[in-house]
Design an enzyme around this catalytic site. Structure first.
Site, short mmCIF file in Angstrom:
data_model
loop_
_atom_site.label_atom_id
_atom_site.label_comp_id
_atom_site.label_asym_id
_atom_site.label_seq_id
_atom_site.Cartn_x
_atom_site.Cartn_y
_atom_site.Cartn_z
CB CYS A 2 -0.85 0.21 1.19
SG CYS A 2 -1.97 -0.91 1.21
CE LYS A 593 10.30 -3.28 -8.10
NZ LYS A 593 10.57 -4.82 -8.51
C1 F6R Z 1 10.55 -11.03 -7.75
C2 F6R Z 1 10.76 -9.53 -6.80
C3 F6R Z 1 10.46 -10.43 -5.27
C4 F6R Z 1 11.65 -9.51 -4.15
C5 F6R Z 1 10.75 -9.74 -3.24
C6 F6R Z 1 11.96 -8.83 -2.31
O1 F6R Z 1 10.68 -10.86 -9.47
O2 F6R Z 1 10.87 -9.31 -7.25
O3 F6R Z 1 10.53 -11.18 -5.55
O4 F6R Z 1 12.46 -9.37 -4.85
O5 F6R Z 1 9.98 -9.52 -2.89
O6 F6R Z 1 11.90 -7.52 -2.71
P1 F6R Z 1 13.20 -6.36 -2.23
O7 F6R Z 1 14.11 -6.55 -3.33
O8 F6R Z 1 12.60 -5.37 -2.28
O9 F6R Z 1 13.46 -6.81 -0.66
#
Ligand code: F6R
Length: 598
Positions: A2, A593
């Site tokens: 969010c 994301k």
């Molecule tokens: C896969 C993806 C997720 C992130 C995970 C960690 O394409 O985007 O598996 O890698 O949620 O996110 P961060 O790197 O932002 O800690």
């Protein structure tokens, strides 16, 4: 998950409406959640102030246009883009939420753990709830304190004190020209620029302004209006704000050179890998120095970052003969008994906001471990939590599936490992690997991969095999295929095929074999051939002898960086399968994301 934004307008004559500023912010925050969105704007109507509330289900752009957010003006407003955690995706569960008499509007990012109990009490007191969310209780709690004659500010403070969990909350009241905010666990930033004052989940919400910004700390409350900003702690003590200045560049979203954000980010890797290496020479050397001094080093991360952590443990042993290990951040508790203050934890994260990773860092800090990080997002929570950060400096990654951040993280891991053995030629070697293979970023190559995608688009399983450093890459390739191509994809060590997964092989089941162009190739070769004799369709990436395989992809001299090239090819394959299946490859169903909840 969010994204939230609050905005108080400086100049009432300003042509940019409050609704437009909020919706622009929400569009940039959309990667944090894209189930539904909404705004509440304080507007003057017939000598009264009123809260105009608009919300709906769908992507931010669609909802903003359908509900004409741009045409709503007012002195201030709050907005929210939702990623459902409590309550299904529908209009009533979308934010902002109101109290019983539509006097208060709130938006919330996080999770209120004790909401059931609080809701029961409020229902007993006669409050009527419209949604199934944990968040709505906040508006009713404020209402309850207002009923007892407390001021808006005091009611907000008392309501916040009743909450357990993680939150960034904004609240407005019909007849007060202020926005109140509170932070615990979820990010909340205050920004001030020529348009007005803002409270936001992250800086992308105010891009294109020259901003004075400050990060709020856990347990702080904030009040903003068009002129003033005041921060206190929960006990009403005044807190000094430490401002910094950021010139946030506009992300030229409308200048997408490719059909999709994901394809754009895949193609940007022609430059981002080299960019991150060139920008981090000094920082990678500092990391290498601390690694040598430490008793042990453990890489942590989630999802793709966990796969990079796994790869780091393999590469450190292989290149630098250092016994590094890795741990999925959400499993970090299991490591705590063997940690002490001589250990170094390196957290890897694109967003810098992942809750599981942050919690693991906090646990490591309590024990006294040193905590470093490799992060893409400047000013993110993880960069501020850890003692030293390598910033990838590859620009924002907006497609939900991580691509350019992953290869940049991998490149940094190689850089640190090579600095540990004083390989001064490293930067040139990785640059040459990319330059020698720039054809993989050309339309002809994309066309070839699109042909392959068409051949395998209807397969129910895809397997990816590799050994040594290609094994974590096989896991990462599987993750890309799961997310973007929505296929049952499994990655594992090629030697494991014969210990079980072979039972799943049917005629023409695709197996992608990742070769490393070293002594390990013979194992992958024989494992792949064994699967082929049982009917598998073998896609071989850079096999020396590919005469027996069904689909062959070759690249040029890669100086030991086959991992990166193999991965980019499978990112592209995942993209083309997703497009063939007419899926939304940028905003993937069920995924956010930035995963800011546990
Ligand atoms: C896969 C993806 C997720 C992130 C995970 C960690 O394409 O985007 O598996 O890698 O949620 O996110 P961060 O790197 O932002 O800690």
């Amino acid at each position: 998950m969010c994204g939230i934004i609050g905005y108080t307008k400086k100049n009432s004559e300003d042509k940019l409406t409050t609704g437009k500023i909020l919706s622009d912010g929400l569009k940039n925050l959309e990667y944090r959640g894209y189930d539904s969105c909404g705004i509440a704007v304080l507007k003057k109507t017939n000598n009264n102030n009123d809260i105009v509330l608009k919300k709906g289900v769908g992507k931010v752009r669609e909802v903003c246009e359908k509900l004409d957010f741009n045409y709503i003006d007012g002195v201030l407003g709050i907005g929210h883009t939702r990623w459902a955690t409590h309550g299904k995706v529908d209009k009533t569960n979308s934010h902002p939420h109101l109290d019983c008499i539509k006097n208060i509007a709130i938006v919330h990012n996080g999770i209120i753990e004790n909401f059931q109990k609080l809701k029961e009490n409020l229902v007993n007191l006669g409050h009527k709830f419209s949604s199934e969310t944990d968040s709505e209780i906040i508006a009713h709690l404020i209402e309850e304190h207002l009923k007892k004659g407390k001021s808006f500010k005091e009611s907000f403070r008392l309501a916040i004190q009743e909450l357990n969990g993680r939150y960034a909350i904004l609240a407005i009241k019909k007849d007060e020209k202020i926005i109140l905010g509170a932070k615990f666990g979820s990010p909340l930033i205050v920004a001030s620029n020529e348009a007005g004052n803002f409270l936001i989940s992250d800086l992308s919400a105010v891009e294109n302004y020259s901003n004075k910004i400050a990060h709020l700390q856990d347990g702080q409350l904030i009040e903003i209006n068009d002129l003033t900003i005041e921060v206190t702690d929960l006990q009403k003590n005044k807190v000094d704000i430490i401002w910094s200045f950021r010139n946030i560049q506009k992300n030229e979203e409308n200048n997408l050179k490719f059909k999709h954000q994901l394809l754009q980010e895949i193609n940007e890797q022609e430059y981002t890998i080299i960019k991150t290496i060139e920008s981090n020479v000094k920082q990678s050397r500092e990391f290498a120095e601390q690694i040598i001094k430490s008793r042990q080093v453990i890489f942590i991360g989630c999802g793709s970052a966990a796969n990079v952590s796994f790869l780091a443990s393999v590469l450190f042993t292989k290149i630098a003969k250092i016994n590094a290990s890795y741990c999925i951040a959400s499993e970090f508790e299991s490591k705590l008994p063997v940690l002490n203050e001589k250990d170094l934890i390196i957290a890897i994260s694109q967003s810098g906001e992942t809750a599981d990773t942050m919690e693991a860092i906090d646990s490591a800090k309590k024990i006294g471990c040193k905590t470093y990080s490799i992060v893409n997002t400047e000013e993110s929570s993880i960069t501020r939590k850890t003692e030293k950060t390598i910033l990838l400096r590859i620009g924002p990654e907006k497609a939900v599936c991580s691509t350019k951040a992953v290869t940049a993280q991998i490149a940094i891991i190689y850089q640190i490992a090579n600095y540990l053995i004083d390989n001064e030629e490293f930067n040139e070697q990785i640059q040459n690997a990319i330059k020698n293979n720039s054809f993989i970023f050309q339309p002809d190559f994309s066309q070839t991969i699109s042909m392959l995608a068409k051949k395998i688009v209807d397969k129910k399983n895809i397997f990816i095999i590799g050994t040594a450093e290609q094994m974590p890459i096989a896991l990462e390739c599987a993750l890309k295929l799961q997310e973007v191509a929505v296929v049952d994809a499994f990655g594992f060590a090629s030697g494991e095929l014969k210990h079980g997964p072979l039972a799943l092989i049917e005629k023409n089941t695709p197996i992608i074999a990742l070769f490393n162009n070293d002594d390990t190739d013979k194992f992958v070769q024989s494992n792949a051939i064994e699967a082929k004799t049982r009917g598998a369709y073998i896609i071989a990436i850079n096999a020396k002898d590919d005469s027996e395989f069904d689909f062959k992809i070759k690249f040029n001299q890669a100086f030991g960086f086959n991992t990166i090239l193999n991965l980019i090819i499978i990112q592209l394959l995942s993209y083309h399968i997703g497009v063939e299946k007419k899926l939304d490859v940028d905003l993937i169903r069920n995924l956010a994301k930035s995963v800011t909840v546990k």
